[in-house]
Design an enzyme around this catalytic site. Structure first.
Site, PDB file in Angstrom:
ATOM      1  N   HIS A   1       0.857  -1.197   0.000  1.00  0.00           N
ATOM      2  CA  HIS A   1       0.000   0.000   0.000  1.00  0.00           C
ATOM      3  C   HIS A   1       0.889   1.242   0.000  1.00  0.00           C
ATOM      4  O   HIS A   1       1.908   1.265   0.682  1.00  0.00           O
ATOM      5  CB  HIS A   1      -0.860  -0.036   1.270  1.00  0.00           C
ATOM      6  CG  HIS A   1      -1.916   1.005   1.331  1.00  0.00           C
ATOM      7  ND1 HIS A   1      -1.660   2.309   1.693  1.00  0.00           N
ATOM      8  CD2 HIS A   1      -3.247   0.937   1.079  1.00  0.00           C
ATOM      9  CE1 HIS A   1      -2.795   2.997   1.661  1.00  0.00           C
ATOM     10  NE2 HIS A   1      -3.776   2.188   1.293  1.00  0.00           N
TER      11      HIS A   1
ATOM     12  N   CYS B   1      -3.796   2.537  -4.440  1.00  0.00           N
ATOM     13  CA  CYS B   1      -4.742   3.329  -3.632  1.00  0.00           C
ATOM     14  C   CYS B   1      -4.817   4.744  -4.193  1.00  0.00           C
ATOM     15  O   CYS B   1      -3.883   5.541  -4.038  1.00  0.00           O
ATOM     16  CB  CYS B   1      -4.306   3.344  -2.165  1.00  0.00           C
ATOM     17  SG  CYS B   1      -5.355   4.410  -1.154  1.00  0.00           S
TER      18      CYS B   1
ATOM     19  N   ASP C   1     -12.915   2.796  -0.976  1.00  0.00           N
ATOM     20  CA  ASP C   1     -12.106   3.117   0.198  1.00  0.00           C
ATOM     21  C   ASP C   1     -12.702   4.349   0.870  1.00  0.00           C
ATOM     22  O   ASP C   1     -13.022   5.325   0.196  1.00  0.00           O
ATOM     23  CB  ASP C   1     -10.675   3.393  -0.261  1.00  0.00           C
ATOM     24  CG  ASP C   1      -9.696   3.407   0.892  1.00  0.00           C
ATOM     25  OD1 ASP C   1     -10.048   2.941   1.982  1.00  0.00           O
ATOM     26  OD2 ASP C   1      -8.568   3.881   0.687  1.00  0.00           O
ATOM     27  N   HIS C   2     -12.837   4.298   2.134  1.00  0.00           N
ATOM     28  CA  HIS C   2     -13.417   5.389   2.933  1.00  0.00           C
ATOM     29  C   HIS C   2     -14.736   5.878   2.316  1.00  0.00           C
ATOM     30  O   HIS C   2     -15.096   5.530   1.214  1.00  0.00           O
ATOM     31  CB  HIS C   2     -12.461   6.580   3.091  1.00  0.00           C
ATOM     32  CG  HIS C   2     -11.161   6.194   3.723  1.00  0.00           C
ATOM     33  ND1 HIS C   2     -10.185   7.094   4.018  1.00  0.00           N
ATOM     34  CD2 HIS C   2     -10.669   4.992   4.124  1.00  0.00           C
ATOM     35  CE1 HIS C   2      -9.155   6.462   4.566  1.00  0.00           C
ATOM     36  NE2 HIS C   2      -9.427   5.183   4.634  1.00  0.00           N
TER      37      HIS C   2
ATOM     38  N   TYR D   1     -14.927   4.610   7.667  1.00  0.00           N
ATOM     39  CA  TYR D   1     -15.472   3.276   7.373  1.00  0.00           C
ATOM     40  C   TYR D   1     -16.916   3.097   7.839  1.00  0.00           C
ATOM     41  O   TYR D   1     -17.313   2.002   8.226  1.00  0.00           O
ATOM     42  CB  TYR D   1     -14.561   2.196   7.970  1.00  0.00           C
ATOM     43  CG  TYR D   1     -13.264   2.083   7.207  1.00  0.00           C
ATOM     44  CD1 TYR D   1     -13.186   1.317   6.045  1.00  0.00           C
ATOM     45  CD2 TYR D   1     -12.134   2.781   7.608  1.00  0.00           C
ATOM     46  CE1 TYR D   1     -12.006   1.239   5.318  1.00  0.00           C
ATOM     47  CE2 TYR D   1     -10.948   2.711   6.900  1.00  0.00           C
ATOM     48  CZ  TYR D   1     -10.892   1.939   5.751  1.00  0.00           C
ATOM     49  OH  TYR D   1      -9.735   1.859   5.029  1.00  0.00           O
TER      50      TYR D   1
END
Ligand code: DNO
Length: 389
Positions: A234, A272, A346-347, A363
């Site tokens: 990541h 990401c 993501d998020h 989250y």
């Protein structure tokens, strides 16, 4: 062939349950054994129990995020070889249970870092935010890191000092908790622990950290190759040096170095878009094109930067990242593969009913559900328009 839609779940204590996740339409789960202390072995028994729990709800455990790397491996000190042997065995155990994508990061001391976890957006939803002034305030006045002031430009120092003067004990504690927030369900660091950890990196510069990563990868990739595990490193979030620590997974040059230094099939990336998109230097569609089938896992998220490099997390299809172009590149890579690349929304913003609930920052359910729905639609449109299926 399409991407695989996955969802991060923090385990049985996550307020978003497996039953909730089923209704998002996600096909697979991304999770970790968060109760196992960093570095310790994940046993087959523990992995199997978690996998069975997921399967009992009709879902599959597709990706591990993360098997965290012990600080002694990153600093190549103390019992690092012992931790590497445990890491290898954890990979073997995961493969034995049929789980074959493992995400990890090589960020020294802290994982992802923000300075505000509930910035109010125009629509009333709340987002995560990173601001250099508050970062400097934390670093100089709360952590009191020696030499910290040398790392910031004069304008940032002046604003940090102003904010410090206006701060209260409570607001400073609050900021420290946010900067050192860590991963839900994992042990939080205190200021003295943080100082101790930083001290371990006193003699480790960018080159030394890179060498330590390459050594670690040269040790674990033969095992990962043998048991069929794909590793996904990541990027650093944010992709800048912070707290005087070197960050070595920030851009295409870093990824090219990591992937070419250890040219094993298992050595790959977690792409990401939120982390990489926080840097002005990164052209994300171009990076995806260059990384190609070395992308083993994808996090789709967006960020909006200001001129000073502060950024907030925007809607998945808003912000600075051209999500259409990134999705097109990822899908182009996907067409040449025999198995689906997993991605997760993501998020997400804390919004609607989630504003009244206690949620894990980034989250909560509804914001990610909105992201997943938008990304799924974007994917379908691109697939159809290109005659892919
Ligand atoms: C933040 C996450 C990261 C990520 C790890 C991977 O929300 O994207 O914490 O899980 O850095 O090792």
């Amino acid at each position: 062939m399409k991407l695989r839609q996955t969802w991060r779940w923090f385990g049985p204590s996550d307020p978003v349950t497996l039953d909730d996740i089923l209704q998002t339409g996600a096909e697979g789960i991304v999770t970790a054994l968060h109760h196992v202390p960093h570095g310790e072995l994940w046993t087959v028994d523990d992995i199997r129990k978690r996998k069975e729990l997921i399967m009992s709800k009709g879902l599959t455990w597709d990706v591990v995020e993360s098997v965290t790397i012990h600080e002694e491996i990153k600093t190549r000190s103390g019992r690092y070889q012992h931790w590497i042997e445990l890491y290898k065995q954890t990979l073997r155990n995961l493969a034995e249970c049929g789980i074959n994508i493992v995400t990890y990061n090589f960020m020294p001391v802290n994982d992802w870092t923000r300075t505000n976890l509930d910035l109010t957006m125009k629509d009333g939803s709340k987002a995560l935010y990173f601001n250099w002034y508050d970062m400097a305030l934390f670093d100089i006045y709360i952590l009191e890191r020696p030499g910290a002031a040398d790392d910031y430009p004069a304008e940032v120092l002046a604003e940090a000092e102003k904010r410090f003067k206006q701060s209260t004990k409570e607001s400073r504690e609050n900021l420290a908790n946010i900067v050192m927030f860590g991963i839900p369900g994992e042990k939080k660091a205190s200021i003295p622990e943080m100082r101790q950890k930083l001290a371990l990196y006193r003699d480790i510069d960018r080159n030394a950290l890179r060498e330590n990563l390459v050594y670690f990868l040269s040790q674990i990739t033969p095992v990962a190759d043998e048991v069929g595990i794909k590793l996904a490193i990541h990027p650093d979030d944010p992709p800048y040096d912070i707290l005087g620590l070197p960050r070595i997974v920030r851009n295409m040059d870093d990824y090219a170095y990591i992937l070419s230094s250890v040219p094993a099939a298992s050595n790959g990336a977690c792409f990401c878009t939120g982390s990489l998109g926080a840097s002005f230097d990164n052209d994300l569609p171009d990076m995806a094109r260059k990384m190609g089938n070395k992308i083993h896992f994808v996090h789709l998220r967006n960020v909006k930067k200001d001129a000073a490099g502060n950024f907030y997390e925007d809607d998945h299809l808003g912000g600075d990242v051209d999500m259409y172009a990134v999705m097109t590149e990822i899908l182009r890579i996907q067409q040449g593969l025999g198995s689906s690349i997993p991605f997760r929304p993501d998020h997400g913003h804390q919004m609607l009913d989630d504003l009244k609930k206690s949620t894990n920052p980034g989250y909560s359910c509804i914001g990610r559900l909105r992201g997943l729905a938008e990304l799924r639609g974007l994917e379908l449109g691109i697939v159809k328009a290109n005659g892919w299926n």
